[in-house]
Design an enzyme around this catalytic site. Structure first.
Site, PDB file in Angstrom:
ATOM      1  N   CYS A  34      -0.584   3.207   6.376  1.00  0.00           N
ATOM      2  CA  CYS A  34      -0.345   1.880   6.921  1.00  0.00           C
ATOM      3  C   CYS A  34      -0.104   0.940   5.739  1.00  0.00           C
ATOM      4  CB  CYS A  34      -1.525   1.405   7.761  1.00  0.00           C
ATOM      5  SG  CYS A  34      -3.037   1.063   6.825  1.00  0.00           S
ATOM      6  N   HIS A  45      -8.817   3.713  -2.687  1.00  0.00           N
ATOM      7  CA  HIS A  45      -7.465   3.265  -2.325  1.00  0.00           C
ATOM      8  C   HIS A  45      -6.934   2.304  -3.388  1.00  0.00           C
ATOM      9  CE1 HIS A  45      -4.024   1.870  -0.278  1.00  0.00           C
ATOM     10  NE2 HIS A  45      -4.586   1.055   0.612  1.00  0.00           N
ATOM     11  N   CYS A  97       0.818  -1.225   0.000  1.00  0.00           N
ATOM     12  CA  CYS A  97       0.000   0.000   0.000  1.00  0.00           C
ATOM     13  C   CYS A  97       0.846   1.267   0.000  1.00  0.00           C
ATOM     14  CB  CYS A  97      -0.922   0.022   1.209  1.00  0.00           C
ATOM     15  SG  CYS A  97      -2.124  -1.322   1.249  1.00  0.00           S
TER      16      CYS A  97
END
Length: 395
Positions: A382, A352, A92
């Site tokens: 995160c 996202h 991510c």
């Protein structure tokens, strides 16, 4: 060796598409090429051949993005073949990692002009089949989706480390006693801030629509959602007593983002005023199942490196993988004013697209600092499997 200042001259992104939505017909290498080309076109004084390297984050890389998508973006965007490209993967955090690596190269004098960004098409992420240990197996074979999360997990990994991302969010909710109502309220605020920002034209200067696709605004924003609508959704990961739902989790998405980074010499060649300057970055690790709290220490370390503290921040883009995760981080930063966090909405509403999100956040902070005229901003994410990444910008 002297360390060079690193400036962000421009930052662009596509509208973020929903899973199976408007951008699902667009290959990830084409999405990446689109934002690279847009950056070059928006800086006509810069000779594209002056770009020393292109860094792109990509979390999956199992499909049409499998052959060094950064280099593919260079070629598809029509940049000179002399411009190289490298793809990086920190899940991510990949897009932000690309920005940090490009900035590091410029700071050390290895480059003067670089493009950094990220891309992900979760819609087009393929199913993959493990190669059998011997030829012509008689039994059925399993396909694995590469869209999100664990697959083909090493059996040596402890079971508590390999829980789903949603269960990890539930663990953060447990740790900080973050109930369903608070999570839903946080998600609702994200949608409302994003919708308001679009209505005010605050994204007009950074979002570049993909030609031929009817999508001019982030596709997952829900202007009309309500506490009642969110409350009706069932828990997604713990059927009994769970608090994490589709409504307070980030969606699956498609999109790309890119930034133009330069040193002093490169800045003169662009003929432009920079949006912001890169000040410091940090990366940290944490127990994999508590990945949602990964940014907590990374942010503290980045601020310390920059010689700043929470009171110096004027804007903070924190990726909202889950409402529980974001609220858990905020609980561990009592010095931080929550009013400056994600002022134009966050990933719960915007989306996202894994490898692109970090670059989107860095670009958002740079544009917000430029709009304000001065200040200190921070971008943080995160990262699945237990990491946190943070970047401090100033203007």
């Amino acid at each position: 060796m002297s360390i060079h200042d690193v400036y962000i001259v421009d930052a662009v992104r596509t509208p973020i598409g929903k899973f199976g939505g408007a951008l699902s017909s667009v290959r990830p290498d084409d999405l990446a090429a689109h934002v690279v080309r847009a950056l070059v076109d928006r800086t006509p004084d810069l000779d594209p051949a002056r770009v020393d390297d292109v860094y792109f984050g990509d979390a999956n890389g199992a499909g049409e993005d499998n052959r060094d998508v950064a280099r593919m973006a260079v070629l598809l965007a029509g940049l000179p073949t002399s411009v190289p490209g490298v793809t990086v993967n920190r899940l991510c955090g990949s897009g932000l990692e690309a920005v940090i690596q490009a900035a590091r190269a410029i700071a050390l004098g290895d480059a003067s002009v670089a493009i950094a960004g990220g891309v992900e098409s979760m819609s087009r992420a393929p199913w993959v089949l493990q190669k059998p240990e011997r030829g012509f197996p008689a039994g059925h074979q399993q396909l694995h989706s590469t869209t999100l999360g664990w697959r083909m997990t090493n059996p040596r990994m402890p079971a508590e480390w390999t829980v789903s991302l949603g269960e990890g969010a539930e663990l953060v909710a447990d740790k900080h006693a973050i109930g369903r109502e608070r999570q839903d309220a946080f998600a609702l605020a994200s949608h409302r801030k994003a919708a308001e920002a679009w209505a005010k034209g605050l994204y007009d200067g950074e979002v570049v629509a993909y030609e031929g696709v009817e999508l001019v605004r982030d596709e997952c924003i829900r202007d009309t959602t309500s506490p009642e609508a969110l409350a009706k959704l069932k828990p997604s990961f713990r059927p009994d007593g769970g608090t994490v739902t589709a409504g307070n989790s980030s969606p699956l998405n498609d999109g790309a983002a890119a930034l133009l980074l330069v040193d002093e010499e490169g800045l003169r060649e662009t003929g432009r005023e920079p949006l912001a300057r890169i000040r410091a970055s940090a990366v940290t690790g944490i127990e994999p199942q508590l990945f949602g709290l990964g940014p907590v220490e990374a942010v503290r370390r980045a601020l310390d490196k920059a010689g700043r503290d929470f009171s110096d921040l004027t804007t903070f883009e924190l990726n909202e993988a889950f409402a529980a995760q974001a609220l858990g981080c905020l609980a561990e930063w009592p010095e931080l004013d929550p009013a400056i966090v994600n002022p134009r909405g966050g990933a719960l509403a915007i989306g996202h697209p894994l490898g692109a999100s970090g670059a989107r956040l860095a670009g958002a902070v740079a544009h917000q600092l430029a709009a304000a005229g001065s200040g200190t901003g921070l971008a943080a994410l995160c990262i699945g499997v237990g990491q946190g990444l943070a970047l401090v910008l100033e203007r």
